[in-house]
Design a protein around this motif. Sequence first.
Motif, PDB file in Angstrom:
ATOM      1  N   VAL A 178       5.429  -6.410  -4.016  1.00 47.60           N
ATOM      2  CA  VAL A 178       4.846  -6.565  -5.348  1.00 47.60           C
ATOM      3  C   VAL A 178       3.519  -5.821  -5.448  1.00 47.60           C
ATOM      4  CG1 VAL A 178       3.900  -8.235  -7.000  1.00 47.60           C
ATOM      5  CG2 VAL A 178       5.967  -8.786  -5.709  1.00 47.60           C
ATOM      6  N   ALA A 179       2.673  -5.947  -4.447  1.00 45.89           N
ATOM      7  CA  ALA A 179       1.294  -5.449  -4.575  1.00 45.89           C
ATOM      8  C   ALA A 179       0.804  -4.848  -3.265  1.00 45.89           C
ATOM      9  CB  ALA A 179       0.380  -6.597  -5.013  1.00 45.89           C
ATOM     10  N   GLY A 180       1.591  -3.968  -2.670  1.00 44.64           N
ATOM     11  CA  GLY A 180       1.259  -3.416  -1.344  1.00 44.64           C
ATOM     12  C   GLY A 180      -0.095  -2.734  -1.293  1.00 44.64           C
ATOM     13  N   ASP A 181      -0.415  -1.931  -2.325  1.00 44.78           N
ATOM     14  CA  ASP A 181      -1.697  -1.196  -2.298  1.00 44.78           C
ATOM     15  C   ASP A 181      -2.868  -2.171  -2.347  1.00 44.78           C
ATOM     16  OD1 ASP A 181      -0.487   1.276  -2.170  1.00 44.78           O
ATOM     17  OD2 ASP A 181      -0.417   1.520  -4.358  1.00 44.78           O
ATOM     18  N   ILE A 182      -2.746  -3.167  -3.228  1.00 45.26           N
ATOM     19  CA  ILE A 182      -3.847  -4.133  -3.400  1.00 45.26           C
ATOM     20  C   ILE A 182      -4.004  -4.969  -2.129  1.00 45.26           C
ATOM     21  CG2 ILE A 182      -4.582  -6.184  -4.710  1.00 45.26           C
ATOM     22  CD1 ILE A 182      -3.258  -4.893  -7.182  1.00 45.26           C
ATOM     23  N   VAL A 183      -2.879  -5.387  -1.555  1.00 44.26           N
ATOM     24  CA  VAL A 183      -2.926  -6.239  -0.355  1.00 44.26           C
ATOM     25  C   VAL A 183      -3.537  -5.476   0.825  1.00 44.26           C
ATOM     26  CG1 VAL A 183      -1.499  -7.453   1.360  1.00 44.26           C
ATOM     27  CG2 VAL A 183      -1.012  -7.705  -1.082  1.00 44.26           C
ATOM     28  N   THR A 184      -3.099  -4.239   1.053  1.00 39.21           N
ATOM     29  CA  THR A 184      -3.623  -3.498   2.218  1.00 39.21           C
ATOM     30  C   THR A 184      -5.104  -3.129   1.996  1.00 39.21           C
ATOM     31  OG1 THR A 184      -2.591  -1.506   1.298  1.00 39.21           O
ATOM     32  CG2 THR A 184      -1.423  -2.593   3.080  1.00 39.21           C
ATOM     33  N   ARG A 185      -5.461  -2.825   0.732  1.00 39.65           N
ATOM     34  CA  ARG A 185      -6.873  -2.533   0.436  1.00 39.65           C
ATOM     35  C   ARG A 185      -7.734  -3.783   0.681  1.00 39.65           C
ATOM     36  NH1 ARG A 185      -7.797  -2.183  -5.265  1.00 39.65           N
ATOM     37  NH2 ARG A 185      -6.008  -0.771  -5.277  1.00 39.65           N
ATOM     38  N   THR A 186      -7.246  -4.929   0.245  1.00 42.42           N
ATOM     39  CA  THR A 186      -7.995  -6.175   0.437  1.00 42.42           C
ATOM     40  C   THR A 186      -8.211  -6.438   1.932  1.00 42.42           C
ATOM     41  OG1 THR A 186      -7.022  -7.035  -1.586  1.00 42.42           O
ATOM     42  CG2 THR A 186      -8.034  -8.652  -0.139  1.00 42.42           C
ATOM     43  N   ALA A 187      -7.165  -6.222   2.723  1.00 41.14           N
ATOM     44  CA  ALA A 187      -7.293  -6.432   4.175  1.00 41.14           C
ATOM     45  C   ALA A 187      -8.367  -5.501   4.747  1.00 41.14           C
ATOM     46  CB  ALA A 187      -5.952  -6.196   4.863  1.00 41.14           C
ATOM     47  N   ARG A 188      -8.314  -4.226   4.356  1.00 40.53           N
ATOM     48  CA  ARG A 188      -9.303  -3.250   4.862  1.00 40.53           C
ATOM     49  C   ARG A 188     -10.721  -3.643   4.464  1.00 40.53           C
ATOM     50  NH1 ARG A 188      -5.700   0.604   3.285  1.00 40.53           N
ATOM     51  NH2 ARG A 188      -6.783   0.952   1.315  1.00 40.53           N
ATOM     52  N   GLU A 189     -10.883  -3.968   3.190  1.00 43.29           N
ATOM     53  CA  GLU A 189     -12.230  -4.255   2.675  1.00 43.29           C
ATOM     54  C   GLU A 189     -12.861  -5.475   3.336  1.00 43.29           C
ATOM     55  OE1 GLU A 189     -11.661  -2.331  -1.775  1.00 43.29           O
ATOM     56  OE2 GLU A 189     -11.792  -4.507  -1.576  1.00 43.29           O
ATOM     57  N   HIS A 190     -12.027  -6.404   3.775  1.00 43.35           N
ATOM     58  CA  HIS A 190     -12.571  -7.646   4.331  1.00 43.35           C
ATOM     59  C   HIS A 190     -12.395  -7.731   5.850  1.00 43.35           C
ATOM     60  CE1 HIS A 190     -13.469  -9.445   0.386  1.00 43.35           C
ATOM     61  NE2 HIS A 190     -12.456  -8.698  -0.004  1.00 43.35           N
ATOM     62  N   GLY A 191     -11.991  -6.630   6.458  1.00 44.15           N
ATOM     63  CA  GLY A 191     -11.811  -6.624   7.913  1.00 44.15           C
ATOM     64  C   GLY A 191     -10.783  -7.647   8.374  1.00 44.15           C
ATOM     65  N   ALA A 192      -9.782  -7.905   7.526  1.00 45.70           N
ATOM     66  CA  ALA A 192      -8.760  -8.909   7.860  1.00 45.70           C
ATOM     67  C   ALA A 192      -7.538  -8.218   8.473  1.00 45.70           C
ATOM     68  CB  ALA A 192      -8.353  -9.663   6.600  1.00 45.70           C
ATOM     69  N   GLU A 193      -6.774  -8.977   9.241  1.00 42.92           N
ATOM     70  CA  GLU A 193      -5.592  -8.402   9.897  1.00 42.92           C
ATOM     71  C   GLU A 193      -4.315  -8.871   9.208  1.00 42.92           C
ATOM     72  OE1 GLU A 193      -7.383  -8.404  14.431  1.00 42.92           O
ATOM     73  OE2 GLU A 193      -6.442 -10.193  13.621  1.00 42.92           O
ATOM     74  N   LEU A 194      -3.447  -7.905   8.934  1.00 41.78           N
ATOM     75  CA  LEU A 194      -2.166  -8.202   8.327  1.00 41.78           C
ATOM     76  C   LEU A 194      -1.121  -7.870   9.382  1.00 41.78           C
ATOM     77  CD1 LEU A 194      -1.015  -8.906   5.522  1.00 41.78           C
ATOM     78  CD2 LEU A 194      -1.014  -6.470   5.014  1.00 41.78           C
ATOM     79  N   VAL A 195      -0.512  -8.896   9.965  1.00 42.87           N
ATOM     80  CA  VAL A 195       0.395  -8.658  11.092  1.00 42.87           C
ATOM     81  C   VAL A 195       1.800  -9.118  10.698  1.00 42.87           C
ATOM     82  CG1 VAL A 195       0.743  -9.033  13.560  1.00 42.87           C
ATOM     83  CG2 VAL A 195      -1.557  -9.206  12.612  1.00 42.87           C
ATOM     84  N   PRO A 196       2.778  -8.205  10.811  1.00 42.42           N
ATOM     85  CA  PRO A 196       4.119  -8.575  10.326  1.00 42.42           C
ATOM     86  C   PRO A 196       4.826  -9.589  11.221  1.00 42.42           C
ATOM     87  CG  PRO A 196       4.177  -6.422  11.394  1.00 42.42           C
ATOM     88  CD  PRO A 196       2.722  -6.834  11.329  1.00 42.42           C
ATOM     89  N   VAL A 197       5.592 -10.467  10.562  1.00 40.65           N
ATOM     90  CA  VAL A 197       6.511 -11.365  11.267  1.00 40.65           C
ATOM     91  C   VAL A 197       7.931 -10.802  11.185  1.00 40.65           C
ATOM     92  CG1 VAL A 197       7.611 -13.649  11.108  1.00 40.65           C
ATOM     93  CG2 VAL A 197       5.118 -13.454  11.018  1.00 40.65           C
ATOM     94  N   ASP A 198       8.225 -10.088  10.130  1.00 37.08           N
ATOM     95  CA  ASP A 198       9.556  -9.501   9.952  1.00 37.08           C
ATOM     96  C   ASP A 198       9.937  -8.748  11.240  1.00 37.08           C
ATOM     97  OD1 ASP A 198      11.797  -9.112   8.443  1.00 37.08           O
ATOM     98  OD2 ASP A 198      10.810  -7.946   6.873  1.00 37.08           O
ATOM     99  N   SER A 199      11.149  -8.971  11.748  1.00 38.66           N
ATOM    100  CA  SER A 199      11.471  -8.484  13.097  1.00 38.66           C
ATOM    101  C   SER A 199      11.415  -6.962  13.210  1.00 38.66           C
ATOM    102  CB  SER A 199      12.848  -8.995  13.515  1.00 38.66           C
ATOM    103  OG  SER A 199      13.827  -8.617  12.578  1.00 38.66           O
ATOM    104  N   GLU A 200      11.832  -6.258  12.152  1.00 37.62           N
ATOM    105  CA  GLU A 200      11.820  -4.787  12.196  1.00 37.62           C
ATOM    106  C   GLU A 200      10.384  -4.269  12.304  1.00 37.62           C
ATOM    107  OE1 GLU A 200      13.314  -6.695  10.073  1.00 37.62           O
ATOM    108  OE2 GLU A 200      15.461  -6.249  10.243  1.00 37.62           O
TER     109      GLU A 200
END
Length: 380
Positions: free
Chosen positions: A122-144
Amino acid sequence: MPSPVGVALLGATGSIGKSALKVLERQRDRFVPVAMTANGNAAALAEQVAQFGPAYVGLVQGSVEAPSGWGRGPECLVEAATHPDASIVINAVVGAAGLPATLAALRQGKRVALANKETLVVAGDIVTRTAREHGAELVPVDSEHSAILQCLAGRQPHEVKRLILTASGGPFRTWPAERIAQATRADALKHPTWQMGSKITIDSATLANKALEVIEAHHLFGVPYDRIEVVVHPQSIIHSFVEFVDGSVLAQMGVPSMELPILYALTWPERVADTGVPSFDPVALGGLTFEHVRHEQFPMLGLGISAGRAGGAAPAVFNAANEEAVAQFLAGALSFGGIAERVAEALQDLAGAPGDSLETLLAADAAARDHVKSRIAQEA
Ligand code: NDP
Ligand code: MG
């Protein structure tokens, strides 16, 4: 050993939620559930709460009876995700409903272990930008994506030639198109290799799931769409491949159990010992086989990847139209073949809508759901 890390688990009562609790239980020296939520299944949540004793409990459905101390309504997802004792948020909610909680956790610089792939579609650009801006980690659970993360292991983007996502092919892998179009709910819920919630199981039967995953991979790893491919691998043992520029290919393998990628998302980039997963026996596997995707029989894959490439509101429209169509299929109001037809129509009419902000994306999401509902109502 230092005190255990607090974990908020959104969607505790679902398939991923239950697997996550098994992992957390085995790893209780390292992790402790401090917040847990469910949608409407108060009884199942109450049992889990009795076992794990989290500080915060939330139930989304306001009309369902629940103990007085519980958080209520959709805001409870954000309350759980921003709970002060939680350093890691496992988002195992199904659908776009998981987006606000992901964003809220990232804004606080927390690690989000993300099963809720719809968040990124839905909002990949906004989500990844938010993670970068706040030094947060986005780590996938999806097996692939866990597989790709493991294969990449710190390589630079210019060293990567292609990502190759594997797909089981679902229950209709070998069926002719006419038979697929008429498949029943029971046929579609019979996944050959994975036990999952009903929405993702239908997505795996249409291959919409793999389209969502291609978009998810694009945002997580910053790889352009023309360097992300899909191959059918019916045994679900190789969870994905990364091809590097020197021609070398790495694959990550393991038994099809989500407990493995859930644990890795919690401990990444470290690995810790875990007794819960059966040990790997290459001889017992027999053969590993690979096939091309039959795009003509599975139009949802192409529709979703095109929506991803188009960007803007198109991926949000694809996702929301699919969520609504799948719900209608599960309710018996739409044929299996009707899922792709309704999604294609919604994309045709709405994909060009603005999608440059959270507000416009959520408006596109709502419009796509209405579009599918009204088409189905017209036909009834
Ligand atoms: P399930 O349907 O089994 O579980 C969904 C969970 O989310 C339940 O706890 C449910 O609560 C809750 N929930 C449902 N709707 C809402 C809502 N609108 N708001 C808040 N909570 C809600 O799904 P899965 O566990 O299979 O999948 C969860 C996510 O993980 C999906 O995005 C899926 O694509 C992804 N995923 C799943 C895999 C799997 O193996 N299952 C593999 C890879 C990714 P309740 O029980 O009360 O209804
Ligand atoms: Mg997957």
